[in-house]
Design a protein around this motif. Sequence first.
Motif, PDB file in Angstrom:
ATOM      1  N   SER A 176       0.864  -1.153   0.038  1.00  0.00           N
ATOM      2  CA  SER A 176       0.150   0.054   0.000  1.00  0.00           C
ATOM      3  C   SER A 176       0.815   1.460   0.010  1.00  0.00           C
ATOM      4  N   GLN A 177       2.053   1.182   0.565  1.00  0.00           N
ATOM      5  CA  GLN A 177       2.984   2.288   0.493  1.00  0.00           C
ATOM      6  C   GLN A 177       2.190   3.683   0.982  1.00  0.00           C
ATOM      7  N   PRO A 178       1.947   3.469   2.488  1.00  0.00           N
ATOM      8  CA  PRO A 178       1.023   4.651   2.728  1.00  0.00           C
ATOM      9  C   PRO A 178       1.832   5.948   3.421  1.00  0.00           C
ATOM     10  N   TRP A 179       3.088   6.235   2.798  1.00  0.00           N
ATOM     11  CA  TRP A 179       3.783   7.211   3.362  1.00  0.00           C
ATOM     12  C   TRP A 179       4.249   8.180   2.403  1.00  0.00           C
ATOM     13  N   THR A 180       4.270   9.299   3.050  1.00  0.00           N
ATOM     14  CA  THR A 180       5.052  10.536   2.256  1.00  0.00           C
ATOM     15  C   THR A 180       6.185  10.992   3.123  1.00  0.00           C
ATOM     16  N   PHE A 181       7.164  11.484   2.226  1.00  0.00           N
ATOM     17  CA  PHE A 181       8.469  11.828   2.894  1.00  0.00           C
ATOM     18  C   PHE A 181       8.681  13.328   2.705  1.00  0.00           C
ATOM     19  N   ILE A 182       8.789  14.217   3.911  1.00  0.00           N
ATOM     20  CA  ILE A 182       8.893  15.543   3.714  1.00  0.00           C
ATOM     21  C   ILE A 182      10.365  16.009   4.180  1.00  0.00           C
ATOM     22  N   VAL A 183      11.108  16.368   3.112  1.00  0.00           N
ATOM     23  CA  VAL A 183      12.505  16.597   3.189  1.00  0.00           C
ATOM     24  C   VAL A 183      12.618  18.027   3.700  1.00  0.00           C
ATOM     25  N   VAL A 184      12.979  18.188   5.035  1.00  0.00           N
ATOM     26  CA  VAL A 184      13.145  19.464   5.569  1.00  0.00           C
ATOM     27  C   VAL A 184      14.389  20.260   5.632  1.00  0.00           C
ATOM     28  N   ARG A 185      14.788  21.057   4.730  1.00  0.00           N
ATOM     29  CA  ARG A 185      16.156  21.648   4.924  1.00  0.00           C
ATOM     30  C   ARG A 185      16.128  23.141   5.458  1.00  0.00           C
ATOM     31  N   ASP A 186      14.880  23.796   5.145  1.00  0.00           N
ATOM     32  CA  ASP A 186      14.711  25.044   5.640  1.00  0.00           C
ATOM     33  C   ASP A 186      15.159  25.251   7.163  1.00  0.00           C
ATOM     34  N   GLN A 187      15.705  26.263   7.473  1.00  0.00           N
ATOM     35  CA  GLN A 187      16.290  26.405   8.805  1.00  0.00           C
ATOM     36  C   GLN A 187      14.843  26.764   9.683  1.00  0.00           C
ATOM     37  N   LYS A 188      14.309  27.813   9.260  1.00  0.00           N
ATOM     38  CA  LYS A 188      13.314  28.118  10.183  1.00  0.00           C
ATOM     39  C   LYS A 188      12.137  26.911  10.394  1.00  0.00           C
ATOM     40  N   VAL A 189      12.118  26.044   9.513  1.00  0.00           N
ATOM     41  CA  VAL A 189      11.148  25.006   9.731  1.00  0.00           C
ATOM     42  C   VAL A 189      11.725  23.941  10.789  1.00  0.00           C
ATOM     43  N   ARG A 190      13.033  23.608  10.619  1.00  0.00           N
ATOM     44  CA  ARG A 190      13.665  22.938  11.485  1.00  0.00           C
ATOM     45  C   ARG A 190      13.792  23.614  12.923  1.00  0.00           C
ATOM     46  N   ARG A 191      14.035  24.874  12.966  1.00  0.00           N
ATOM     47  CA  ARG A 191      14.058  25.558  14.256  1.00  0.00           C
ATOM     48  C   ARG A 191      12.683  25.221  14.847  1.00  0.00           C
ATOM     49  N   ASP A 192      11.642  25.443  14.290  1.00  0.00           N
ATOM     50  CA  ASP A 192      10.262  25.368  14.614  1.00  0.00           C
ATOM     51  C   ASP A 192       9.997  23.771  15.177  1.00  0.00           C
ATOM     52  N   LEU A 193      10.533  22.932  14.467  1.00  0.00           N
ATOM     53  CA  LEU A 193      10.402  21.497  14.739  1.00  0.00           C
ATOM     54  C   LEU A 193      11.207  21.403  16.203  1.00  0.00           C
ATOM     55  N   ALA A 194      12.303  22.020  16.221  1.00  0.00           N
ATOM     56  CA  ALA A 194      13.189  21.634  17.457  1.00  0.00           C
ATOM     57  C   ALA A 194      12.870  22.336  18.706  1.00  0.00           C
ATOM     58  N   ASN A 195      12.158  23.617  18.540  1.00  0.00           N
ATOM     59  CA  ASN A 195      11.496  24.388  19.772  1.00  0.00           C
ATOM     60  C   ASN A 195      10.528  23.507  20.425  1.00  0.00           C
ATOM     61  N   ILE A 196       9.616  22.974  19.494  1.00  0.00           N
ATOM     62  CA  ILE A 196       8.550  22.186  20.563  1.00  0.00           C
ATOM     63  C   ILE A 196       8.980  20.612  20.831  1.00  0.00           C
ATOM     64  N   THR A 227      10.894  18.178  22.807  1.00  0.00           N
ATOM     65  CA  THR A 227      11.667  17.864  24.437  1.00  0.00           C
ATOM     66  C   THR A 227      12.926  17.202  24.167  1.00  0.00           C
ATOM     67  N   TYR A 228      12.706  16.134  23.236  1.00  0.00           N
ATOM     68  CA  TYR A 228      13.861  15.130  22.964  1.00  0.00           C
ATOM     69  C   TYR A 228      14.656  15.412  21.694  1.00  0.00           C
ATOM     70  N   GLY A 229      14.431  16.706  20.889  1.00  0.00           N
ATOM     71  CA  GLY A 229      14.660  16.857  19.744  1.00  0.00           C
ATOM     72  C   GLY A 229      15.354  18.393  19.462  1.00  0.00           C
ATOM     73  N   ARG A 230      16.010  18.812  20.298  1.00  0.00           N
ATOM     74  CA  ARG A 230      16.389  20.143  20.222  1.00  0.00           C
ATOM     75  C   ARG A 230      17.410  20.233  19.228  1.00  0.00           C
ATOM     76  N   PHE A 231      18.270  18.904  18.985  1.00  0.00           N
ATOM     77  CA  PHE A 231      19.164  18.761  17.830  1.00  0.00           C
ATOM     78  C   PHE A 231      18.742  19.010  16.487  1.00  0.00           C
ATOM     79  N   LEU A 232      17.270  19.011  16.399  1.00  0.00           N
ATOM     80  CA  LEU A 232      16.927  19.113  15.158  1.00  0.00           C
ATOM     81  C   LEU A 232      17.055  20.376  14.263  1.00  0.00           C
ATOM     82  N   ALA A 233      17.302  21.461  15.205  1.00  0.00           N
ATOM     83  CA  ALA A 233      17.721  22.672  14.462  1.00  0.00           C
ATOM     84  C   ALA A 233      19.075  22.617  13.714  1.00  0.00           C
ATOM     85  N   GLN A 234      20.136  21.747  14.460  1.00  0.00           N
ATOM     86  CA  GLN A 234      21.577  21.795  14.030  1.00  0.00           C
ATOM     87  C   GLN A 234      21.605  20.535  12.835  1.00  0.00           C
ATOM     88  N   ALA A 235      20.777  19.761  12.721  1.00  0.00           N
ATOM     89  CA  ALA A 235      20.578  18.713  11.688  1.00  0.00           C
ATOM     90  C   ALA A 235      20.672  19.340  10.346  1.00  0.00           C
TER      91      ALA A 235
END
Lengths: 168, 168
Positions: free
Chosen positions: A42-62, A64-72
Motif C-alpha cells: 500500500s506504500q501509505p507514506w509521504t516523505f517531507i525533506v526539511v532543509r529550511d532552517q526556520k522549519v527545522r528550528r520550529d520543529l526543534a523548539n517544540i 523535548t527530545y529533539g532540540r538537535f533538529l535545529a542543528q541537523a
Amino acid sequence: MDTIEAIRSRRSIRSYRSETVPDDILEQILEAGRWAPSANNSQPWTFIVVRDQKVRRDLANIATYGRFLAQAPAVIAVAIDPDASPHAVEDGAAATQNMLLAARALGLGSCWIGAYGSAYEGMAKDILAIPGRKRLLSLISLGYPSESPIETRKGLGEIVFHDKYGQK
Amino acid sequence: MDTIEAIRSRRSIRSYRSETVPDDILEQILEAGRWAPSANNSQPWTFIVVRDQKVRRDLANIATYGRFLAQAPAVIAVAIDPDASPHAVEDGAAATQNMLLAARALGLGSCWIGAYGSAYEGMAKDILAIPGRKRLLSLISLGYPSESPIETRKGLGEIVFHDKYGQK
C-alpha cells in the motif's frame, strides 16, 4: 557498507558537523525508504525533506527530545495515511528504519524521533502542514556525525524463546 | 551483501525450498533484530523462533494471507510489550525490518505478516502462549527462496515533498 555491519553499527547520532547533506546522498536515502515493504504494498507514506532552517528550528523548539533538529542539516518527516493501510504505523516504521540504515551505510548519522501518538505530533503536523487524517509517524535527523555514542542491548538469551513464549 | 542492494532487492518471498535454516544464520538474523533502535532504548521486544511443524501449521491454518507459514522452515514471531515503550509498535517494526534485511543479505527469503490489531492476532497469541498484555506485532517466515517475485513502488515524485506537505 555490508548490510549486517550497517545494522550492527548504526547508532542514534544527535550531534553533527556543519556540512550539508549532498542531494544525491539524500536521494539514495529516500530511495531506501521507498523500497520498504508495506501491507498489500500500500506504500501509505509521504516523505517531507526539511532543509529550511526556520522549519527545522520550529520543529526543534517544540521537541523535548529533539532540540538537535535545529542543528541537523536535513530532516526527513515520515507521514502516513491510516486509511491506506491496516498496518500504516508498521509500514512507516519499516520505511524509517530503511532510511536510518541507508544513512549509516552512506556515512551519515541519524536519529529517529518518534512522533506518532505523542503530544508533539499535532504541533509538528501544524508546522509541516500535514493535512487532517494523515499522521506524523517519525522525524529523522540527518548529518555527518560529530559524536560516536556507545549503545548497549539485552543479550539474545533474554529476548529469544523457542516455539512458544517462555520456552528456552 | 551491500546495504543499499539488500534494501533495494528485498522482496516478499512466500515459497521456499525444503532445506532448513542453519542455526548460525538464524542467530545472525536475531542479532539484527536485537540491534534495532527503540524509544529510550527500551527494547520492548521478544522473538519467538518457531521451527516446530505443528505450531507452524496451527499458525498457517488461521492465517488468511499466511498459508505458506506451514511450508516455511522457520518463523520468527515478534512480540512487543506496550507497557515498556511509548512507541512499541514502531520499535517492533524496526526490529522486524532489520531481520528481513539480514535474511536477504544472508541469502534467505522472508515475508512479513502483520498481526498487530488484526483478527489474527488473538488466535496467534493463544497458539504461541503470548501472555495477556503483550502484543503480537508480526510473524516473519524464513527459508531459501523458490520464487523471484517482481514488486513495484511509486516514484519519488509521488511521495516526496520539501519543507512542507504538498510543496514540490
